[in-house]
Design a protein around this motif. Structure first.
Motif, PDB file in Angstrom:
ATOM      1  N   ASN A  47      16.131  27.928 -13.776  1.00  0.00           N
ATOM      2  CA  ASN A  47      16.343  26.673 -14.507  1.00  0.00           C
ATOM      3  C   ASN A  47      17.821  26.317 -14.586  1.00  0.00           C
ATOM      4  O   ASN A  47      18.170  25.132 -14.664  1.00  0.00           O
ATOM      5  N   VAL A  48      18.682  27.325 -14.562  1.00  0.00           N
ATOM      6  CA  VAL A  48      20.117  27.090 -14.695  1.00  0.00           C
ATOM      7  C   VAL A  48      20.800  27.028 -13.341  1.00  0.00           C
ATOM      8  O   VAL A  48      21.663  26.183 -13.116  1.00  0.00           O
ATOM      9  N   TRP A  49      20.419  27.912 -12.419  1.00  0.00           N
ATOM     10  CA  TRP A  49      21.213  27.972 -11.196  1.00  0.00           C
ATOM     11  C   TRP A  49      20.520  27.367  -9.966  1.00  0.00           C
ATOM     12  O   TRP A  49      21.106  27.337  -8.902  1.00  0.00           O
ATOM     13  N   ARG A  50      19.290  26.874 -10.117  1.00  0.00           N
ATOM     14  CA  ARG A  50      18.647  26.258  -8.956  1.00  0.00           C
ATOM     15  C   ARG A  50      18.277  24.798  -9.172  1.00  0.00           C
ATOM     16  O   ARG A  50      18.585  23.946  -8.340  1.00  0.00           O
ATOM     17  N   PHE A  51      17.621  24.480 -10.292  1.00  0.00           N
ATOM     18  CA  PHE A  51      17.170  23.097 -10.497  1.00  0.00           C
ATOM     19  C   PHE A  51      18.310  22.081 -10.475  1.00  0.00           C
ATOM     20  O   PHE A  51      18.204  21.048  -9.801  1.00  0.00           O
ATOM     21  N   PRO A  52      19.436  22.296 -11.214  1.00  0.00           N
ATOM     22  CA  PRO A  52      20.504  21.289 -11.187  1.00  0.00           C
ATOM     23  C   PRO A  52      21.004  21.006  -9.781  1.00  0.00           C
ATOM     24  O   PRO A  52      21.273  19.857  -9.425  1.00  0.00           O
ATOM     25  N   TYR A  53      21.112  22.060  -8.956  1.00  0.00           N
ATOM     26  CA  TYR A  53      21.575  21.868  -7.585  1.00  0.00           C
ATOM     27  C   TYR A  53      20.563  21.079  -6.769  1.00  0.00           C
ATOM     28  O   TYR A  53      20.931  20.203  -5.972  1.00  0.00           O
ATOM     29  N   LEU A  54      19.265  21.372  -6.947  1.00  0.00           N
ATOM     30  CA  LEU A  54      18.237  20.626  -6.219  1.00  0.00           C
ATOM     31  C   LEU A  54      18.244  19.152  -6.612  1.00  0.00           C
ATOM     32  O   LEU A  54      18.081  18.276  -5.761  1.00  0.00           O
ATOM     33  N   ALA A  55      18.423  18.889  -7.912  1.00  0.00           N
ATOM     34  CA  ALA A  55      18.462  17.505  -8.369  1.00  0.00           C
ATOM     35  C   ALA A  55      19.646  16.769  -7.741  1.00  0.00           C
ATOM     36  O   ALA A  55      19.513  15.634  -7.263  1.00  0.00           O
ATOM     37  N   TYR A  56      20.796  17.414  -7.726  1.00  0.00           N
ATOM     38  CA  TYR A  56      21.978  16.805  -7.112  1.00  0.00           C
ATOM     39  C   TYR A  56      21.739  16.580  -5.610  1.00  0.00           C
ATOM     40  O   TYR A  56      22.047  15.518  -5.067  1.00  0.00           O
ATOM     41  N   LYS A  57      21.169  17.582  -4.954  1.00  0.00           N
ATOM     42  CA  LYS A  57      20.968  17.528  -3.506  1.00  0.00           C
ATOM     43  C   LYS A  57      19.978  16.458  -3.098  1.00  0.00           C
ATOM     44  O   LYS A  57      20.133  15.823  -2.041  1.00  0.00           O
ATOM     45  N   HIS A  58      18.968  16.219  -3.924  1.00  0.00           N
ATOM     46  CA  HIS A  58      17.871  15.331  -3.532  1.00  0.00           C
ATOM     47  C   HIS A  58      17.864  14.007  -4.297  1.00  0.00           C
ATOM     48  O   HIS A  58      16.822  13.519  -4.715  1.00  0.00           O
ATOM     49  N   GLY A  59      19.017  13.440  -4.493  1.00  0.00           N
ATOM     50  CA  GLY A  59      19.046  12.085  -5.013  1.00  0.00           C
ATOM     51  C   GLY A  59      19.263  11.952  -6.492  1.00  0.00           C
ATOM     52  O   GLY A  59      19.024  10.876  -7.060  1.00  0.00           O
ATOM     53  N   GLY A  60      19.696  13.020  -7.184  1.00  0.00           N
ATOM     54  CA  GLY A  60      19.989  12.927  -8.606  1.00  0.00           C
ATOM     55  C   GLY A  60      18.766  12.615  -9.431  1.00  0.00           C
ATOM     56  O   GLY A  60      17.740  13.296  -9.354  1.00  0.00           O
ATOM     57  N   GLY A  61      18.853  11.548 -10.225  1.00  0.00           N
ATOM     58  CA  GLY A  61      17.755  11.190 -11.117  1.00  0.00           C
ATOM     59  C   GLY A  61      16.469  10.901 -10.383  1.00  0.00           C
ATOM     60  O   GLY A  61      15.377  11.062 -10.942  1.00  0.00           O
ATOM     61  N   ALA A  62      16.569  10.467  -9.124  1.00  0.00           N
ATOM     62  CA  ALA A  62      15.371  10.171  -8.334  1.00  0.00           C
ATOM     63  C   ALA A  62      14.518  11.419  -8.143  1.00  0.00           C
ATOM     64  O   ALA A  62      13.290  11.327  -7.989  1.00  0.00           O
TER      65      ALA A  62
END
Length: 628
Positions: A47-62
């Motif tokens: 939740n801390v070290w993977r999800f934020p990066y995936l969100a950034y990588k795949h379009g942020g809020g989208a």
């Protein structure tokens, strides 16, 4: 309210309380302890070290759009199914498959995966403990300001690759600029500290190197913490989670408040989930695959932990309500953690005068290189570093508790008479063996072992287990029958209520899991650690671990068919049908649907004994509920 008093037949065991309805296995001391344990299990390092990066990588809020959809169609249905499954029969992930004996190998696979993961997961906790101890100094040893200091009298965290031929005039530049120039030529100071001091990493998996003793001692401490928390089973771990499940939220809130006050924080948040969100990314199938994978692994479904923890619930606990709360809390934590992480990474990018995309990372790179580097730029940096690594430790311990609980529960369910009163011994033995098995992971080549086990044991094996689980319960056992089982616990619901769950369990969830599984196998590539390629023997060993976890599924299926009687079709049908002793653990819960167990059942108790478990309670009004 009126209650009929009953006298419990109680035998003094450390894992059983006098108020427990199930005096064989014990129950949670309170609903609060169960919920905190489930939240702590679901909310982990990812939740801390993977999800934020995936969100950034795949379009942020989208990215939240496919993430939420996958929660609804895959994560929540499986979570609700598993927690209800374990609670209904009060058994661990192996014995629950008395419902579908031919799939009992799935339970063994879950236990083995939890065992392998527990080995390397505590190594990650050991890394965090080491960094926690290292944080009690100023300046931080991986700080740019400490570029030219020596650590352990051997390893120098420096930038001499650029510094040795610098002119005297150039020495007037600031320390941060000097280290920044050094990091462009090679590794940053925090990366050198991670590789050369913390890990003492060798050049490849072929070069094992000696045991890194500071990591070995930290690993020992990690296992002592786990063993102490689980010494009395859920009775002791239920008390520990009051701290370990809540403290990460306190730290995340503190880091967020500190982060948003820093210069450059806005840029980090914009990159994470702000106005730069890219909706066109939704057309990329990779985004949907990563969203589904993150949901699946984040909620810890198909590991066996949900069944193990829920098996200690009281029979009439509302598993549906619990599932909704835990899943929403888990996903909300992922989003919230992203703001805390990227606000400080934005400040780090501002200090280095680089784009956020160049400092953002995931996994080990975020937890032990990028984020510690960012924290070292803050005033009173040791304080923030201490808070961060205590948070990582508590996040890891919660998940580790459930993993060890899976192993201990399976052992006690398999040998109830022998191990019933020896919970402390079982926990100590399990922790000791896993500590010894984890020692290769704290050698010079340890990080390669951690990455190898993570790739081959915590990946698509779980997708296979999850797919067989949902197909086995919805088709072989019968989805409608399973719904009636759930209604025995939470009360009757309307057909409209079950419409969505039927659609998911019978069609949507199996299809989604099948697509993710096929995609994962199709896109599988041999693991690497940075630029280091694994040797052929390492890859072969990884596949052997995968085979060892999965082979029990066909072996147990063939064995169950072989042990059945009759012709081939009768044998298969018998192996796919529930055993005679399948159903609620206590006789008073079995009702007319299941009746009493057969006289040959080793778990059968006398009628008089079982009656002592039952109390008829009228709660607040005219609606009766029956508790045991």
């Amino acid at each position: 309210s009126l209650s009929v008093r009953c006298v419990h037949h109680f035998t003094c065991h450390s894992h059983v309380g006098q108020e427990d309805e199930n005096t064989d296995r014990g129950n949670w001391s309170s609903k609060r302890e169960y919920m905190l344990s489930m939240i702590g299990y679901a909310v982990g390092l990812g939740n801390v070290w993977r999800f934020p990066y995936l969100a950034y990588k795949h379009g942020g809020g989208a990215f939240l759009i496919p993430y939420t959809i996958m929660l609804a169609v895959a994560g929540l249905p499986l979570f609700f199914m598993e927690s209800s499954f374990g609670q209904f029969c009060s058994q661990g992930p192996i014995n629950v498959w008395k419902a579908v004996p031919i799939l009992q190998g799935v339970g063994i696979t879950m236990m083995l995966v939890s065992t392998f993961v527990a080995i390397y997961y505590n190594v990650i906790i050991a890394y965090s403990i080491y960094y926690l101890f290292a944080s009690f100094q100023y300046p931080l040893p991986w700080s740019a300001k400490d570029c030219n200091s020596t650590v352990n009298d051997v390893y120098t965290i420096c930038c001499f690759s650029m510094a040795y031929n610098i002119t005297a005039a150039a020495l007037n530049v600031t320390e941060n600029q000097t280290c920044q120039n050094g990091s462009t030529a090679g590794q940053s100071p925090s990366e050198k500290y991670w590789d050369e001091v913390a890990l003492q990493r060798t050049s490849s998996m072929n070069e094992t190197g000696p045991v890194v003793w500071h990591l070995a001692l930290c690993l020992l401490l990690a296992w002592i913490l786990v063993g102490a928390a689980l010494f009395k089973g859920i009775k002791s771990s239920g008390k520990v989670v009051y701290f370990t499940a809540t403290f990460p939220y306190v730290v995340l809130f503190i880091l967020l408040i500190r982060g948003v006050t820093l210069e450059g924080a806005k840029d980090g948040i914009e990159f994470y989930i702000g106005s730069k969100s890219n909706l066109t990314k939704l057309a990329d199938s990779e985004v949907w695959k990563d969203a589904a994978t993150q949901i699946f692994f984040s909620l810890s479904v198909a590991w066996g932990g949900l069944m193990a923890l829920s098996s200690y619930n009281k029979f009439y606990n509302n598993s549906y309500q619990d599932s909704i709360i835990v899943c929403i809390t888990n996903c909300g934590t992922s989003v919230f953690a992203g703001f805390a992480i990227f606000s400080i990474l934005g400040h780090m990018a501002h200090v280095y005068q680089r784009p956020v995309s160049e400092v953002a990372d995931a996994g080990f790179g975020l937890a032990f290189i990028a984020y510690p580097d960012a924290l070292s730029k803050l005033p009173i940096s040791p304080l923030w570093s201490i808070l961060f690594f205590v948070m990582l430790i508590t996040l890891g311990l919660d998940s580790q508790f459930a993993g060890i609980e899976v192993i201990a529960t399976c052992l006690q369910d398999a040998y109830p008479k022998l191990l019933k009163s020896k919970r402390g011994i079982v926990t100590t033995a399990v922790c000791t063996v896993l500590f010894l098995l984890g020692l290769p992971c704290v050698t010079g080549a340890g990080i390669y072992w951690v990455n190898l086990i993570d790739t081959f044991c915590a990946g698509w094996i779980l997708l296979v287990a999850g797919l067989l689980e949902v197909l086995g319960l919805s088709i072989l056992y019968g989805g409608n029958r399973f719904i009636k089982d759930i209604e025995m616990m939470i009360g009757s619901k309307s057909a409209l209520f079950w419409l969505w769950w039927r659609a998911c369990w019978f069609l949507i969830t199996p299809v989604v899991l099948s697509i993710i599984l096929v995609w994962s196998l199709y896109t599988f590539t041999s693991p690497t650690y940075g630029s280091v390629v694994y040797p052929d023997w390492g890859i072969s060993l990884g596949w052997c671990m995968t085979a060892f976890c999965l082979i029990w599924i066909p072996i147990l299926a063939v064995w169950k068919v072989y042990k059945a009687s009759g012709g081939p079709w009768q044998r298969i049908k018998a192996a796919c049908s529930p055993t005679e002793d399948w159903g609620p653990y206590l006789e008073c819960h079995r009702g007319e649907r299941y009746g009493t167990r057969g006289a040959t059942d080793p778990n059968k108790r006398s009628k008089d004994h079982n009656l002592t478990y039952c109390t008829n309670v009228f709660v607040q009004s005219k609606y009766p509920r029956f508790y045991c």
